[in-house]
Design an enzyme around this catalytic site. Structure first.
Site, PDB file in Angstrom:
ATOM      1  N   HIS A  97      46.557 -20.046  27.364  1.00 51.02           N
ATOM      2  CA  HIS A  97      47.093 -18.918  28.129  1.00 51.02           C
ATOM      3  C   HIS A  97      46.234 -17.659  27.988  1.00 51.02           C
ATOM      4  CE1 HIS A  97      51.509 -20.278  28.962  1.00 51.02           C
ATOM      5  NE2 HIS A  97      50.602 -21.124  29.443  1.00 51.02           N
ATOM      6  N   GLU A 111      54.527 -23.293  37.957  1.00 54.81           N
ATOM      7  CA  GLU A 111      55.021 -23.868  36.698  1.00 54.81           C
ATOM      8  C   GLU A 111      55.031 -22.822  35.595  1.00 54.81           C
ATOM      9  OE1 GLU A 111      54.448 -26.030  32.748  1.00 54.81           O
ATOM     10  OE2 GLU A 111      53.324 -24.435  33.745  1.00 54.81           O
ATOM     11  N   GLU A 112      54.003 -21.981  35.600  1.00 55.66           N
ATOM     12  CA  GLU A 112      53.850 -21.024  34.504  1.00 55.66           C
ATOM     13  C   GLU A 112      54.900 -19.918  34.522  1.00 55.66           C
ATOM     14  OE1 GLU A 112      52.132 -21.547  32.058  1.00 55.66           O
ATOM     15  OE2 GLU A 112      50.265 -22.579  32.518  1.00 55.66           O
ATOM     16  N   ASP A 116      50.165 -32.527  31.721  1.00 49.41           N
ATOM     17  CA  ASP A 116      50.036 -31.081  31.545  1.00 49.41           C
ATOM     18  C   ASP A 116      49.199 -30.829  30.299  1.00 49.41           C
ATOM     19  OD1 ASP A 116      50.310 -28.360  31.358  1.00 49.41           O
ATOM     20  OD2 ASP A 116      52.491 -28.334  31.395  1.00 49.41           O
TER      21      ASP A 116
END
Length: 548
Positions: free
Chosen positions: A465, A334-335, A363
């Site tokens: 992140h 996904e990232e 998410d």
């Protein structure tokens, strides 16, 4: 919207201190130590009512899975990450499969190839005529899928436009091989954003003998900042970075150092799919969360939180006999651009797509400075995504979550379907979608701090992140409440999706709240444009091509 005697009105009257106190009294309390035999009771019964399932889906249970994800990342060979294409991701997928198969679910793993990129270091500096080191993230950004190398050479401009072009007249710098006529092999190509994809510019530069590429922004309004882009796929063998207009427009003829150390290649990864058969197979209730982290860290909130909550819900509803088939998915890659969910939906036949009645996306559901966001299926807070209409029935999915929060007397608000998480592939396929989100890099507003607690002026997830997205990067209150909300929604819709798509099942034992959407007490109206999951490669963080 809210009535004058609502809890929000009382909070406003009390001020910030009173608001925090009220927020504490209304919140679902962190679970106390389980009574003897409580876990055994959950394992022995079907948990087919709202009360039973939400009683058994506990914060302790979710944290058990999150601690397992953290331990996987902490293993020396996994180097602190669970990113797709790494051993840490494979171990995470193994864990999910083992837990669900032990609970009685049917589990499959769908493999696919994807473009892998992991940067380990970089440097950028002006060597002459003046020495000037630059800072990554502030002065430059490494292009995703950049090649590796450490180059010191002269920057040579390639068909650039200084002063900047107008908005209606984008540059074509580096878009054609002819732009590099007269280019000196070994120099660093200085090209400008505009017209064609960055990958095309770098391919042309590489063919002309460039040792590195520096891409600077166009310079007109809205295009002055650091260029954060992607080359689209592995293939470049030279370093490529992006810089702002103000810096890039001055570098022609200077001696620069550009250094990138990264792995850029194609690798295999997989989605984990688990299914609980219902009485019918043509109205599948699907829920998903991406399992991968970014390369920088263990990804415990993003998105261990959604993944762990789904494992906990799945384990505790494995014995429920439902009218509708329930299918859970833990997405890979996904990232790097929602690759796992896109691959899954693209792999379905038209009949298989038609059989999916709805999709729920989770998410980031435990952000440390959280807000309670529900995807705005009725478009009351945000317009429809450009070119992608929100499927009919998505409003009713939103109302299912609103019903839960209203019953719990918890504030919530809408968040945009911005294309930044795995719902996107389902929306594009015309499948009604919804879900929960607690915020990423967006900044918490004063009204939100008043309603939810936490700190205004700070990101919902300050470690988004980053390496700090670890087991401490969570709010247990949000995680506990949202795990119950997920359990409620999956069970409710597993019994009956009539309100979403007209398919009749039977009411969920324990009651579907179904309050009047026009008479919500706890819905906040000052929604912020967040959009889910965060800035993922290939979306608004990175410019795959050139927007005119």
């Amino acid at each position: 919207m809210t009535r004058t005697d609502s809890r929000r009105a009382r909070m406003v009257a009390l001020g910030a201190a009173g608001a925090m106190a009220l927020a504490g009294t209304a919140a679902v309390a962190a679970p106390a130590a389980a009574a003897p035999g409580a876990a055994q009771a959950c394992e022995k019964r079907a948990n087919d009512t709202v009360a039973e399932l939400t009683d058994c889906v506990t914060l302790d249970g979710v944290m058990e899975h999150l601690e397992a994800f953290q331990a996987i990342a902490d293993t020396p060979e996994n180097a602190g990450t669970r990113a797709s294409g790494t051993p840490g991701y494979t171990a995470s997928a193994d864990y999910v499969q083992e837990r669900l198969e032990a609970a009685g679910w049917t589990v499959t793993r769908q493999q696919f190839e994807f473009p892998f990129f992991q940067q380990s270091s970089s440097a950028f500096a002006q060597v002459s005529p003046d020495a000037a080191p630059y800072t990554e993230g502030t002065d430059y950004a490494v292009m995703t899928y950049s090649g590796s190398g450490d180059v010191t050479a002269t920057a040579q401009a390639v068909d650039i436009a200084v002063p900047p072009p107008t908005a209606a007249n984008s540059t074509t710098s580096g878009c054609e091989a002819a732009d590099f006529e007269g280019f000196t092999r070994g120099n660093i190509a200085l090209v400008q954003r505009g017209t064609c994809p960055f990958g095309q510019k770098v391919t042309n530069a590489q063919a002309a003998g460039a040792s590195a590429v520096v891409v600077f922004n166009e310079g007109q309004e809205g295009r002055t900042d650091v260029v954060q882009g992607t080359l689209g796929a592995p293939g470049a063998t030279i370093p490529a970075i992006g810089v702002p207009y103000a810096l890039g427009s001055t570098l022609d003829g200077d001696t620069l150092r550009v250094a990138v150390e990264a792995v850029s290649e194609f690798r295999d990864t997989e989605n984990v799919i688990a299914e609980l058969p219902g009485s019918t197979t043509d109205n599948v209730v699907m829920a998903g969360a991406h399992l991968d982290s970014v390369a920088a860290g263990p990804g415990i909130n993003d998105n261990g939180s959604g993944s762990a909550a789904l494992v906990e819900v799945a384990e505790n509803m494995a014995e429920v006999d439902l009218p509708n088939t329930v299918r859970f998915a833990w997405w890979g890659a996904e990232e790097l651009g929602l690759l796992g969910s896109n691959h899954y939906v693209a792999s379905l036949s038209p009949e298989q797509r038609e059989d999916i009645g709805l999709y729920l996306n989770f998410d980031m559901v435990g952000s440390p400075n959280f807000a309670r966001f529900i995807y705005d299926g009725d478009l009351s807070a945000f317009p429809a995504p450009e070119g992608v209409p929100v499927p009919e029935g998505s409003d009713q999915i939103e109302y299912v979550f609103e019903d839960f929060y209203e019953e719990q007397e918890l504030f919530y608000e809408g968040t945009e379907f911005s294309g930044r998480s795995d719902y996107q592939a389902f929306i594009q396929a015309g499948i009604p979608s919804g879900g929960l989100f607690t915020g990423a890099e967006g900044i918490k507003q004063p009204y939100q701090a008043e309603a939810y607690g936490g700190e205004a002026g700070v990101a919902y997830d300050p470690n988004y992140h980053q390496v700090g997205d670890d087991i401490a990067n969570l709010d247990p209150e949000a995680l506990d409440q949202n795990s119950d909300a997920i359990a409620y929604a999956v069970l409710t819709l597993g019994y009956d999706t009539q309100r979403v798509n007209g398919m009749i099942g039977k009411p969920v034992p324990g009651g579907t709240f179904e309050g009047d959407p026009a008479a919500r007490e706890y819905r906040l109206s000052a929604a912020q444009a967040n959009g889910g999951g965060g800035l993922h490669a290939g979306h608004d963080h990175e410019h795959v091509g050139e927007e005119v």
